[in-house]
Enzyme design. Structure first.
Site, PDB file in Angstrom:
ATOM      1  N   HIS A  26       0.820  -1.164  -0.002  1.00  0.00           N
ATOM      2  CA  HIS A  26      -0.006   0.212   0.068  1.00  0.00           C
ATOM      3  C   HIS A  26       0.759   1.373   0.026  1.00  0.00           C
ATOM      4  O   HIS A  26       0.387   2.280  -0.250  1.00  0.00           O
ATOM      5  CB  HIS A  26      -0.875   0.077   1.253  1.00  0.00           C
ATOM      6  CG  HIS A  26      -0.291   0.319   2.597  1.00  0.00           C
ATOM      7  ND1 HIS A  26       0.751  -0.592   3.090  1.00  0.00           N
ATOM      8  CD2 HIS A  26      -0.229   1.569   3.156  1.00  0.00           C
ATOM      9  CE1 HIS A  26       1.011  -0.164   4.277  1.00  0.00           C
ATOM     10  NE2 HIS A  26       0.440   1.228   4.177  1.00  0.00           N
TER      11      HIS A  26
HETATM   12  C1  UD1 Z   1      -1.869   5.678   5.874  1.00  0.00           C
HETATM   13  C2  UD1 Z   1      -0.511   6.055   6.754  1.00  0.00           C
HETATM   14  C3  UD1 Z   1       0.332   4.876   6.729  1.00  0.00           C
HETATM   15  C4  UD1 Z   1      -0.338   3.479   7.131  1.00  0.00           C
HETATM   16  C5  UD1 Z   1      -1.502   3.396   6.280  1.00  0.00           C
HETATM   17  C6  UD1 Z   1      -2.194   2.253   6.942  1.00  0.00           C
HETATM   18  C7  UD1 Z   1      -0.045   8.595   6.499  1.00  0.00           C
HETATM   19  C8  UD1 Z   1       0.930   9.386   5.540  1.00  0.00           C
HETATM   20  N1  UD1 Z   1      -0.165   7.167   6.030  1.00  0.00           N
HETATM   21  O1  UD1 Z   1      -1.788   5.534   4.703  1.00  0.00           O
HETATM   22  O2  UD1 Z   1       1.430   5.103   7.458  1.00  0.00           O
HETATM   23  O3  UD1 Z   1       0.605   2.601   7.023  1.00  0.00           O
HETATM   24  O4  UD1 Z   1      -2.312   4.636   6.517  1.00  0.00           O
HETATM   25  O5  UD1 Z   1      -3.260   1.639   5.906  1.00  0.00           O
HETATM   26  O6  UD1 Z   1      -1.056   8.802   7.140  1.00  0.00           O
HETATM   27  N2  UD1 Z   1      -8.617   5.189   0.754  1.00  0.00           N
HETATM   28  C9  UD1 Z   1      -9.958   4.583   0.531  1.00  0.00           C
HETATM   29  N3  UD1 Z   1     -10.671   4.443   1.667  1.00  0.00           N
HETATM   30  C10 UD1 Z   1     -10.289   4.493   3.062  1.00  0.00           C
HETATM   31  C11 UD1 Z   1      -8.898   5.068   3.118  1.00  0.00           C
HETATM   32  C12 UD1 Z   1      -8.206   5.420   1.996  1.00  0.00           C
HETATM   33  O7  UD1 Z   1     -10.412   4.700  -0.612  1.00  0.00           O
HETATM   34  O8  UD1 Z   1     -10.796   4.404   3.969  1.00  0.00           O
HETATM   35  C13 UD1 Z   1      -7.773   5.515  -0.546  1.00  0.00           C
HETATM   36  C14 UD1 Z   1      -7.990   6.926  -0.977  1.00  0.00           C
HETATM   37  O9  UD1 Z   1      -7.786   7.173  -2.255  1.00  0.00           O
HETATM   38  C15 UD1 Z   1      -6.694   7.486  -0.246  1.00  0.00           C
HETATM   39  C16 UD1 Z   1      -5.472   6.521  -0.301  1.00  0.00           C
HETATM   40  O10 UD1 Z   1      -6.416   5.311   0.057  1.00  0.00           O
HETATM   41  O11 UD1 Z   1      -6.119   8.659  -1.044  1.00  0.00           O
HETATM   42  C17 UD1 Z   1      -4.573   6.870   0.567  1.00  0.00           C
HETATM   43  O12 UD1 Z   1      -5.156   6.922   1.998  1.00  0.00           O
HETATM   44  P1  UD1 Z   1      -4.598   7.662   2.991  1.00  0.00           P
HETATM   45  O13 UD1 Z   1      -5.179   7.667   4.340  1.00  0.00           O
HETATM   46  O14 UD1 Z   1      -3.970   9.010   2.477  1.00  0.00           O
HETATM   47  O15 UD1 Z   1      -3.060   7.001   3.237  1.00  0.00           O
HETATM   48  P2  UD1 Z   1      -2.635   5.233   3.340  1.00  0.00           P
HETATM   49  O16 UD1 Z   1      -1.885   4.970   2.156  1.00  0.00           O
HETATM   50  O17 UD1 Z   1      -3.952   4.638   3.815  1.00  0.00           O
END
Ligand code: UD1
Length: 357
Positions: free
Chosen positions: A205
């Site tokens: 991820h």
């Molecule tokens: C975040 C943390 C990372 C952790 C991970 C666990 C930061 C900078 N990173 O990364 O350290 O390892 O969580 O999973 O805070 N999205 C969805 N649905 C959701 C959540 C996310 O569709 O419920 C998608 C969206 O497109 C979003 C992308 O995932 O833009 C990334 O989500 P984000 O919370 O920004 O970061 P993670 O990659 O999950």
């Protein structure tokens, strides 16, 4: 009675917070009480709500519903929301976990209002400032009052950055507390998403892997080769970001041995770890959970915060290099890592709460 605010937002934080919440309710409910604030960083049921139900964590008193966004806009929305809550309520301290944008927002909002910040999983360093998490953890550590370090490496990193001895608490890892507590429960709940024959568990991820087409292609192609040459199923639960990219681009045709699924719940993950023969991941938490479950791990990152695992031979750093990933998998499959106590004795949450009190 001390009143603390626990700030969570992303999947691994719900898991870490569960250990603390249970310890408070089982042992310390007469002296400390906890409210939970969910920033809304993760919001899909498979990434958020399900963890509260499954782990029996009290429902959040506040939910900021910030959702996804750029680092700046997401962190800013959290900062504003958390500050408003801290200004209109009394809290003796704020508890933050790990290294996400939710961690940093909570730590910044509280420290500027002179509310003590307690950082669980302090002192970890990848020494790679291109990772947003590295920035989050350095800044959070430097505004925290108590730094709860899960390993001696983390303690050493904090000493090297000039923290005082009385600020650092070596407590072990709350994720180890959880694996000990929840694995027997997980094994009783058979689930159809977990293959019955031996399989490899893979997750991916990190943005530097998913958003870089060459790295992504190398990793997925390595998974195909491993599945085919070792004739082993790879169970590959997809983070929503990874799912979106794989669905939107014609990157690769997956081997029939690769089984794509929705994100697993926590109990499903623990059961899958028990039944797997190897883990391939770029997650931080899963590297440790694999180890706690007696499995080795190929780390698809250039470096790791959990250097002990690499030193022990329980994990191999393979970055996004296809050859290195395949040869590490061939070496580590079915291999049992040495048993160590780098991560404490399974009583990290007790040490954390008693220290805060
Ligand atoms: C975040 C943390 C990372 C952790 C991970 C666990 C930061 C900078 N990173 O990364 O350290 O390892 O969580 O999973 O805070 N999205 C969805 N649905 C959701 C959540 C996310 O569709 O419920 C998608 C969206 O497109 C979003 C992308 O995932 O833009 C990334 O989500 P984000 O919370 O920004 O970061 P993670 O990659 O999950």
């Amino acid at each position: 009675m001390k009143q603390i605010l626990t700030i969570v937002g992303a999947r691994p934080q719900f898991i870490k917070a569960a250990a603390i919440s249970h310890t408070i309710s089982e042992k310390y409910s007469k002296v400390i009480s906890e409210d939970i604030l969910h920033t809304g960083q993760h919001y899909d049921d498979a990434m958020s709500g399900r963890f509260f139900t499954e782990l029996g964590i009290p429902l959040p008193k506040y939910n900021l519903n910030v959702g996804s966004g750029s680092h700046g806009s997401q962190t800013a929305a959290m900062l504003k929301g958390i500050e408003e809550i801290l200004l209109s309520n009394h809290y003796d301290g704020v508890l933050v976990y790990g290294d996400t944008n939710s961690t940093l927002a909570g730590a910044l909002a509280a420290s500027k209002l002179h509310i003590p910040v307690y950082h669980v999983e302090a002192g970890l360093r990848s020494f790679n400032r291109d990772m947003p998490e590295e920035i989050n953890r350095i800044l959070t550590d430097h505004v925290s009052k108590l730094l709860f370090a899960p390993t001696q490496t983390a303690v050493k990193n904090l000493r090297n950055e000039g923290f005082k001895e009385e600020e650092i608490v070596f407590c072990g890892d709350v994720m180890y507390d959880n694996v000990l507590h929840y694995t027997p429960i997980a094994l009783q709940k058979a689930t159809e998403r977990i293959p019955s024959s031996p399989f490899i568990l893979a997750t991916l991820h990190r943005d530097f892997n998913t958003d870089n087409p060459e790295r992504l292609k190398n990793i997925l192609s390595a998974l195909n080769t491993i599945a085919d040459t070792l004739n082993t199923t790879i169970l590959f639960p997809l983070h929503p970001r990874t799912r979106k990219i794989i669905d939107s681009k014609d990157i690769i045709v997956f081997s029939d041995h690769i089984c794509l699924t929705e994100p697993l719940s926590y109990l499903e993950t623990l059961a899958a770890l028990q039944k797997s023969c190897l883990v391939l991941t770029d997650s931080g938490g899963l590297q440790k959970e694999a180890n706690f479950s007696g499995k080795c791990c190929v780390v698809m990152r250039p470096e790791t915060e959990w250097v002990e695992l690499v030193e022990d031979g329980a994990a191999i750093l393979a970055d996004a290099d296809k050859k290195r990933i395949v040869s590490a998998a061939e070496k580590l499959i079915n291999h049992i890592p040495p048993h160590t106590n780098h991560f404490g004795n399974g009583d990290a949450s007790d040490k954390i709460i008693s220290q805060i009190i």
